[in-house]
Enzyme design. Sequence first.
Site, PDB file in Angstrom:
ATOM      1  N   ASN A   1       0.686  -1.613  -0.364  1.00 18.98           N
ATOM      2  CA  ASN A   1      -0.010  -0.120   0.305  1.00 18.98           C
ATOM      3  C   ASN A   1       1.304   1.685   0.627  1.00 18.98           C
ATOM      4  O   ASN A   1       1.363   1.484   1.090  1.00 18.98           O
ATOM      5  CB  ASN A   1      -1.280  -0.189   1.549  1.00 18.98           C
ATOM      6  CG  ASN A   1      -1.748   1.251   1.402  1.00 18.98           C
ATOM      7  OD1 ASN A   1      -1.634   2.008   0.778  1.00 18.98           O
ATOM      8  ND2 ASN A   1      -1.835   1.510   3.061  1.00 18.98           N
TER       9      ASN A   1
ATOM     10  N   LYS B   1       0.088   4.253  -0.677  1.00 19.98           N
ATOM     11  CA  LYS B   1      -0.384   5.851  -0.160  1.00 19.98           C
ATOM     12  C   LYS B   1      -0.811   6.891  -0.194  1.00 19.98           C
ATOM     13  O   LYS B   1      -0.526   6.557  -1.850  1.00 19.98           O
ATOM     14  CB  LYS B   1       0.121   5.600   1.762  1.00 19.98           C
ATOM     15  CG  LYS B   1       0.117   4.361   2.247  1.00 19.98           C
ATOM     16  CD  LYS B   1       0.495   4.633   3.724  1.00 19.98           C
ATOM     17  CE  LYS B   1       0.030   3.202   4.453  1.00 19.98           C
ATOM     18  NZ  LYS B   1       0.012   3.015   6.017  1.00 19.98           N
TER      19      LYS B   1
ATOM     20  N   HIS C   1      -9.593   0.893   5.078  1.00 17.96           N
ATOM     21  CA  HIS C   1      -8.106   1.445   6.371  1.00 17.96           C
ATOM     22  C   HIS C   1      -8.313   2.968   7.264  1.00 17.96           C
ATOM     23  O   HIS C   1      -9.332   2.965   7.409  1.00 17.96           O
ATOM     24  CB  HIS C   1      -7.349   1.971   4.827  1.00 17.96           C
ATOM     25  CG  HIS C   1      -5.489   1.968   5.598  1.00 17.96           C
ATOM     26  ND1 HIS C   1      -5.184   2.209   6.434  1.00 17.96           N
ATOM     27  CD2 HIS C   1      -4.816   1.138   5.057  1.00 17.96           C
ATOM     28  CE1 HIS C   1      -4.408   1.992   6.146  1.00 17.96           C
ATOM     29  NE2 HIS C   1      -3.532   1.331   5.921  1.00 17.96           N
TER      30      HIS C   1
ATOM     31  N   GLU D   1      -6.525   4.372   7.960  1.00 20.23           N
ATOM     32  CA  GLU D   1      -6.493   5.630   8.002  1.00 20.23           C
ATOM     33  C   GLU D   1      -7.952   6.892   7.392  1.00 20.23           C
ATOM     34  O   GLU D   1      -7.870   7.603   7.645  1.00 20.23           O
ATOM     35  CB  GLU D   1      -4.675   6.310   6.868  1.00 20.23           C
ATOM     36  CG  GLU D   1      -3.822   5.785   7.765  1.00 20.23           C
ATOM     37  CD  GLU D   1      -2.770   5.311   6.686  1.00 20.23           C
ATOM     38  OE1 GLU D   1      -2.880   5.331   5.729  1.00 20.23           O
ATOM     39  OE2 GLU D   1      -1.568   4.918   7.550  1.00 20.23           O
TER      40      GLU D   1
ATOM     41  N   GLU E   1      -5.020  -4.606  11.026  1.00 19.59           N
ATOM     42  CA  GLU E   1      -3.697  -3.880  11.296  1.00 19.59           C
ATOM     43  C   GLU E   1      -4.137  -3.065  12.108  1.00 19.59           C
ATOM     44  O   GLU E   1      -5.050  -2.103  12.108  1.00 19.59           O
ATOM     45  CB  GLU E   1      -4.146  -2.815  10.375  1.00 19.59           C
ATOM     46  CG  GLU E   1      -3.799  -3.852   8.646  1.00 19.59           C
ATOM     47  CD  GLU E   1      -3.179  -2.479   7.533  1.00 19.59           C
ATOM     48  OE1 GLU E   1      -2.276  -3.077   7.373  1.00 19.59           O
ATOM     49  OE2 GLU E   1      -4.214  -1.689   6.959  1.00 19.59           O
TER      50      GLU E   1
ATOM     51  N   GLY F   1       2.704   2.278  10.700  1.00 17.44           N
ATOM     52  CA  GLY F   1       3.520   3.743  11.096  1.00 17.44           C
ATOM     53  C   GLY F   1       4.499   4.040  12.046  1.00 17.44           C
ATOM     54  O   GLY F   1       5.021   5.003  11.993  1.00 17.44           O
TER      55      GLY F   1
ATOM     56  N   SER G   1       4.023  -1.906  10.527  1.00 15.18           N
ATOM     57  CA  SER G   1       4.838  -2.042  10.288  1.00 15.18           C
ATOM     58  C   SER G   1       5.903  -3.447   9.798  1.00 15.18           C
ATOM     59  O   SER G   1       6.873  -3.393  11.109  1.00 15.18           O
ATOM     60  CB  SER G   1       5.662  -1.328  11.669  1.00 15.18           C
ATOM     61  OG  SER G   1       5.502  -0.027  12.596  1.00 15.18           O
TER      62      SER G   1
END
Length: 264
Positions: free
Chosen positions: A9, A11, A93, A95, A167, A173, A213
């Site tokens: 991904n 992003k 996701h 985010e 996740e 991250g 990560s």
Amino acid sequence: MRPVIIAGNWKMNGLPAEAGPLAAAIAAAMPHPDVVRVLCPPFVSLAAVDAALAGTGVAVGAQDVHAEGAGAYTGGVSAAMLAGLATWCIVGHSERRRDQGETDELIGHKLLRCREAGLRPILCVGEQLAEREAGQAEATVQAQLAGALRVVTAAGGFPDDLVVAYEPVWAIGTGRTARGADASAMADAIRVTAAALGAPADGSRLPVLYGGSVTSASAGEFLAEPAIDGALVGGASLKVDEMAGIVARAAVTAQARLEAAGAA
Ligand code: PGA
């Protein structure tokens, strides 16, 4: 036997002019056809990445899709628009849940749009740190899964091409990963919920990935778990050497599964 899947991904990184060469370099560094490999660039780079990956065996995925099929949704990108450019699509996701306020119900409609357009969805779920510390991690993830999938099952059954990515939000991250054993326990919980929602074979055929990560150094922790079928990779998916290492490790798991299936 479940496939081993590594999805990258990207992003909101890179320019369209850079995307094709990067995708080609990554594809050349992960020549492992036993592993299902997917790269998910930003919308505006899908065409360049699709062209760069032609003939490599690496698939293209989108990072999101609009919950409606068409209409007055400025800035939106529909599943039908993506269908010629991508064969996979990330939905839900964390985010987007955080920044766009996406709800499980909305995410369920995105899954419906994927089904209509023939895009294979990667549904992301995961708990916040406070939820894990409160002992609520599994309940949170199971509620996310059920909330999104109820929309789909009500409209025509469990999506048999679904992939789930677990996740944990606190691992994305941050350089901090879950433990393999915890991710494995979560994969089991995900399959229990999937089974209750009508997944075929009691959820045993549902691929569950880990994300958060993942690097070439940490991938083995997850790929060694029989319940985990691969990884959704963020930051490291922009690096050729990292993807080479992650997919090489995934190929070891894929080979072991093939051998086990052959021996059975
Ligand atoms: P990360 O992102 O690997 O950079 O933590 C994973 C993801 O958000 O899918």
